[in-house]
Design a protein around this motif. Structure first.
Motif, PDB file in Angstrom:
ATOM      1  N   LYS A   1      37.206  32.536  61.221  1.00 12.83           N
ATOM      2  CA  LYS A   1      38.329  31.653  60.884  1.00 12.83           C
ATOM      3  C   LYS A   1      38.533  31.524  59.376  1.00 12.83           C
ATOM      4  O   LYS A   1      39.675  31.433  58.902  1.00 12.83           O
ATOM      5  CB  LYS A   1      38.113  30.274  61.513  1.00 12.83           C
ATOM      6  N   ALA A   2      37.437  31.484  58.633  1.00 10.46           N
ATOM      7  CA  ALA A   2      37.563  31.367  57.172  1.00 10.46           C
ATOM      8  C   ALA A   2      38.255  32.604  56.605  1.00 10.46           C
ATOM      9  O   ALA A   2      39.142  32.500  55.745  1.00 10.46           O
ATOM     10  CB  ALA A   2      36.193  31.184  56.539  1.00 10.46           C
ATOM     11  N   PHE A   3      37.857  33.776  57.075  1.00 11.80           N
ATOM     12  CA  PHE A   3      38.506  35.023  56.645  1.00 11.80           C
ATOM     13  C   PHE A   3      39.985  34.996  57.014  1.00 11.80           C
ATOM     14  O   PHE A   3      40.860  35.315  56.181  1.00 11.80           O
ATOM     15  CB  PHE A   3      37.813  36.225  57.291  1.00 11.80           C
ATOM     16  N   GLN A   4      40.292  34.636  58.242  1.00  8.08           N
ATOM     17  CA  GLN A   4      41.678  34.622  58.700  1.00  8.08           C
ATOM     18  C   GLN A   4      42.522  33.657  57.870  1.00  8.08           C
ATOM     19  O   GLN A   4      43.679  33.960  57.532  1.00  8.08           O
ATOM     20  CB  GLN A   4      41.730  34.252  60.177  1.00  8.08           C
ATOM     21  N   LYS A   5      41.956  32.506  57.532  1.00 10.28           N
ATOM     22  CA  LYS A   5      42.689  31.537  56.714  1.00 10.28           C
ATOM     23  C   LYS A   5      42.972  32.097  55.327  1.00 10.28           C
ATOM     24  O   LYS A   5      44.071  31.918  54.785  1.00 10.28           O
ATOM     25  CB  LYS A   5      41.893  30.235  56.604  1.00 10.28           C
ATOM     26  N   ASP A   6      41.983  32.783  54.748  1.00 11.64           N
ATOM     27  CA  ASP A   6      42.186  33.370  53.424  1.00 11.64           C
ATOM     28  C   ASP A   6      43.283  34.429  53.449  1.00 11.64           C
ATOM     29  O   ASP A   6      44.070  34.534  52.499  1.00 11.64           O
ATOM     30  CB  ASP A   6      40.880  33.988  52.921  1.00 11.64           C
ATOM     31  N   VAL A   7      43.340  35.210  54.521  1.00 17.66           N
ATOM     32  CA  VAL A   7      44.395  36.219  54.644  1.00 17.66           C
ATOM     33  C   VAL A   7      45.757  35.538  54.740  1.00 17.66           C
ATOM     34  O   VAL A   7      46.709  35.899  54.025  1.00 17.66           O
ATOM     35  CB  VAL A   7      44.152  37.123  55.866  1.00 17.66           C
ATOM     36  N   LYS A   8      45.872  34.554  55.610  1.00 18.70           N
ATOM     37  CA  LYS A   8      47.153  33.870  55.810  1.00 18.70           C
ATOM     38  C   LYS A   8      47.580  33.081  54.578  1.00 18.70           C
ATOM     39  O   LYS A   8      48.780  33.012  54.264  1.00 18.70           O
ATOM     40  CB  LYS A   8      47.050  32.939  57.019  1.00 18.70           C
ATOM     41  N   ASP A   9      46.619  32.489  53.885  1.00 16.38           N
ATOM     42  CA  ASP A   9      46.935  31.679  52.703  1.00 16.38           C
ATOM     43  C   ASP A   9      47.136  32.513  51.445  1.00 16.38           C
ATOM     44  O   ASP A   9      47.595  31.989  50.427  1.00 16.38           O
ATOM     45  CB  ASP A   9      45.820  30.662  52.438  1.00 16.38           C
ATOM     46  N   GLY A  10      46.767  33.789  51.506  1.00 15.15           N
ATOM     47  CA  GLY A  10      46.869  34.626  50.305  1.00 15.15           C
ATOM     48  C   GLY A  10      45.888  34.200  49.220  1.00 15.15           C
ATOM     49  O   GLY A  10      46.193  34.291  48.030  1.00 15.15           O
ATOM     50  N   THR A  11      44.714  33.755  49.637  1.00 18.10           N
ATOM     51  CA  THR A  11      43.726  33.253  48.680  1.00 18.10           C
ATOM     52  C   THR A  11      43.410  34.266  47.589  1.00 18.10           C
ATOM     53  O   THR A  11      43.219  33.898  46.418  1.00 18.10           O
ATOM     54  CB  THR A  11      42.423  32.877  49.423  1.00 18.10           C
ATOM     55  N   PHE A  12      43.393  35.539  47.943  1.00 21.30           N
ATOM     56  CA  PHE A  12      42.992  36.566  46.986  1.00 21.30           C
ATOM     57  C   PHE A  12      44.162  37.453  46.544  1.00 21.30           C
ATOM     58  O   PHE A  12      43.958  38.584  46.088  1.00 21.30           O
ATOM     59  CB  PHE A  12      41.852  37.411  47.580  1.00 21.30           C
ATOM     60  N   ASP A  13      45.384  36.898  46.653  1.00 18.64           N
ATOM     61  CA  ASP A  13      46.564  37.647  46.197  1.00 18.64           C
ATOM     62  C   ASP A  13      46.485  37.933  44.692  1.00 18.64           C
ATOM     63  O   ASP A  13      46.761  39.061  44.249  1.00 18.64           O
ATOM     64  CB  ASP A  13      47.845  36.875  46.500  1.00 18.64           C
ATOM     65  N   LYS A  14      46.157  36.920  43.904  1.00 23.00           N
ATOM     66  CA  LYS A  14      46.060  37.126  42.450  1.00 23.00           C
ATOM     67  C   LYS A  14      44.960  38.137  42.139  1.00 23.00           C
ATOM     68  O   LYS A  14      45.109  38.988  41.248  1.00 23.00           O
ATOM     69  CB  LYS A  14      45.771  35.786  41.759  1.00 23.00           C
ATOM     70  N   TRP A  15      43.869  38.072  42.872  1.00 23.17           N
ATOM     71  CA  TRP A  15      42.781  39.044  42.669  1.00 23.17           C
ATOM     72  C   TRP A  15      43.256  40.453  42.974  1.00 23.17           C
ATOM     73  O   TRP A  15      42.913  41.397  42.247  1.00 23.17           O
ATOM     74  CB  TRP A  15      41.604  38.678  43.565  1.00 23.17           C
ATOM     75  N   ALA A  16      44.056  40.632  44.019  1.00 27.88           N
ATOM     76  CA  ALA A  16      44.580  41.953  44.365  1.00 27.88           C
ATOM     77  C   ALA A  16      45.437  42.507  43.231  1.00 27.88           C
ATOM     78  O   ALA A  16      45.344  43.697  42.887  1.00 27.88           O
ATOM     79  CB  ALA A  16      45.383  41.887  45.660  1.00 27.88           C
ATOM     80  N   LEU A  17      46.271  41.661  42.647  1.00 27.20           N
ATOM     81  CA  LEU A  17      47.097  42.102  41.526  1.00 27.20           C
ATOM     82  C   LEU A  17      46.238  42.460  40.313  1.00 27.20           C
ATOM     83  O   LEU A  17      46.527  43.419  39.588  1.00 27.20           O
ATOM     84  CB  LEU A  17      48.096  41.002  41.159  1.00 27.20           C
ATOM     85  N   THR A  18      45.191  41.684  40.097  1.00 28.52           N
ATOM     86  CA  THR A  18      44.296  41.940  38.965  1.00 28.52           C
ATOM     87  C   THR A  18      43.528  43.242  39.171  1.00 28.52           C
ATOM     88  O   THR A  18      43.353  44.025  38.226  1.00 28.52           O
ATOM     89  CB  THR A  18      43.314  40.764  38.796  1.00 28.52           C
ATOM     90  N   MET A  19      43.076  43.482  40.385  1.00 26.03           N
ATOM     91  CA  MET A  19      42.405  44.740  40.696  1.00 26.03           C
ATOM     92  C   MET A  19      43.355  45.914  40.489  1.00 26.03           C
ATOM     93  O   MET A  19      42.981  46.960  39.933  1.00 26.03           O
ATOM     94  CB  MET A  19      41.891  44.727  42.135  1.00 26.03           C
ATOM     95  N   SER A  20      44.594  45.761  40.930  1.00 22.10           N
ATOM     96  CA  SER A  20      45.586  46.814  40.756  1.00 22.10           C
ATOM     97  C   SER A  20      45.826  47.133  39.283  1.00 22.10           C
ATOM     98  O   SER A  20      45.992  48.296  38.892  1.00 22.10           O
ATOM     99  CB  SER A  20      46.899  46.403  41.424  1.00 22.10           C
ATOM    100  N   GLU A  21      45.826  46.096  38.458  1.00 16.61           N
ATOM    101  CA  GLU A  21      45.971  46.308  37.010  1.00 16.61           C
ATOM    102  C   GLU A  21      44.789  47.103  36.460  1.00 16.61           C
ATOM    103  O   GLU A  21      44.948  47.935  35.559  1.00 16.61           O
ATOM    104  CB  GLU A  21      46.082  44.967  36.297  1.00 16.61           C
ATOM    105  N   LYS A  22      43.603  46.850  36.998  1.00 17.23           N
ATOM    106  CA  LYS A  22      42.429  47.604  36.572  1.00 17.23           C
ATOM    107  C   LYS A  22      42.609  49.083  36.877  1.00 17.23           C
ATOM    108  O   LYS A  22      42.282  49.950  36.054  1.00 17.23           O
ATOM    109  CB  LYS A  22      41.178  47.065  37.272  1.00 17.23           C
TER     110      LYS A  22
END
Length: 275
Positions: A210-231
């Protein structure tokens, strides 16, 4: 040795590559350049579609939505099992492994999926044996090439998996690239949280989490994904998949493309393991 590494599977993989070369040759003229957000981003079909080249940093791409524009302004949340600046160092394997295989991949990349399906179990065994560890660098340039935001959304979900454990991340990435799960690159299937959660339910560490699913739905790591992409964009790497052993590129014979069979991968890797 697993079934996908038998001689029959190797032959089938070569046939798939041959068919893909023929298909891409017919599309090359059309795919040579795509207009993206007022700039030109070239889709280079190298050796009949083994890798895709990037001619400029991906940024948000034309597939950016209000969600991703907003994510750029959000506070950065780093996955628990990431390290380094901005939490973009993602390493899987035994800490004592002296060698590091860098893997540059885009979640929507069809050739990355093909590599996983053909060579993935070979990499898995080496990581389990401590022959080397793997550092993952995620890209999202296919969102810019093709439209949509599936690469970014999938990378964010991978961050949520990494927050659970390195094993959850590693197994989830493999599940995304599995033949029955990976969409045609023209389809933005990974833009759907429901689709990503459905794939995650195939991963023991993530099934019903449930914690994983909530993070996916909430976009908890959206900013991290963009930062990784910049890397990725700043790395100088021009294609996915790109493989490097301690910074030295692995290629198939006579090309700059990543090795796409077990034999090619092993032959490219073994000399670098001795260095």
């Amino acid at each position: 040795m697993s079934k996908r590494n038998t001689q029959q599977e190797k032959t089938a993989a070569r046939e798939r590559l041959r068919a893909e070369r023929e298909r891409q040759a017919k599309k090359e003229a059309r795919n040579r350049q795509l207009k993206v957000g007022g700039g030109v981003l070239a889709v280079l079909v190298v050796a009949g579609g083994v890798v895709f080249g990037v001619s400029q940093a991906s940024g948000g791409g034309s597939g950016s939505s209000d969600q991703w524009a907003s994510a750029k302004k959000d506070p950065l949340v780093k996955p628990k099992n990431a390290s380094g600046k901005d939490g973009t160092t993602v390493v899987v394997g035994k800490a004592g492994a002296k060698k590091t295989l860098q893997m540059y991949e885009d979640p929507r990349c069809p050739v990355c999926a093909q590599f996983e399906q053909t060579v993935g179990s070979t990499v898995d065994k080496a990581v389990e044996d401590g022959t080397y560890k793997v550092q993952y660098i995620g890209a999202t340039f296919l969102d810019g090439n093709l439209g949509g935001s599936g690469s970014k959304n999938a990378l964010s979900a991978l961050g949520a998996a990494l927050d659970v454990s390195p094993d959850a991340f590693w197994h989830y990435k493999a599940a995304m690239y599995a033949k029955d799960n990976h969409p045609d690159e023209q389809k933005d299937t990974f833009n759907s949280d429901a689709a990503l959660i459905k794939i995650a339910d195939q991963v023991p560490e993530l099934k019903g989490n449930k914690a994983f699913q909530k993070d996916v739905k909430d976009g908890t790591f959206d900013k991290w994904a963009l930062t990784m992409s910049e890397k990725f964009d700043k790395s100088g790497v021009q294609a996915t998949p790109t493989l490097q052993m301690d910074g030295k590129k692995l290629t198939s014979p006579g090309s700059e493309n990543a090795p796409m069979t077990v034999a090619e991968f092993t032959n490219a890797l073994n000399p670098l393991l001795k260095g």
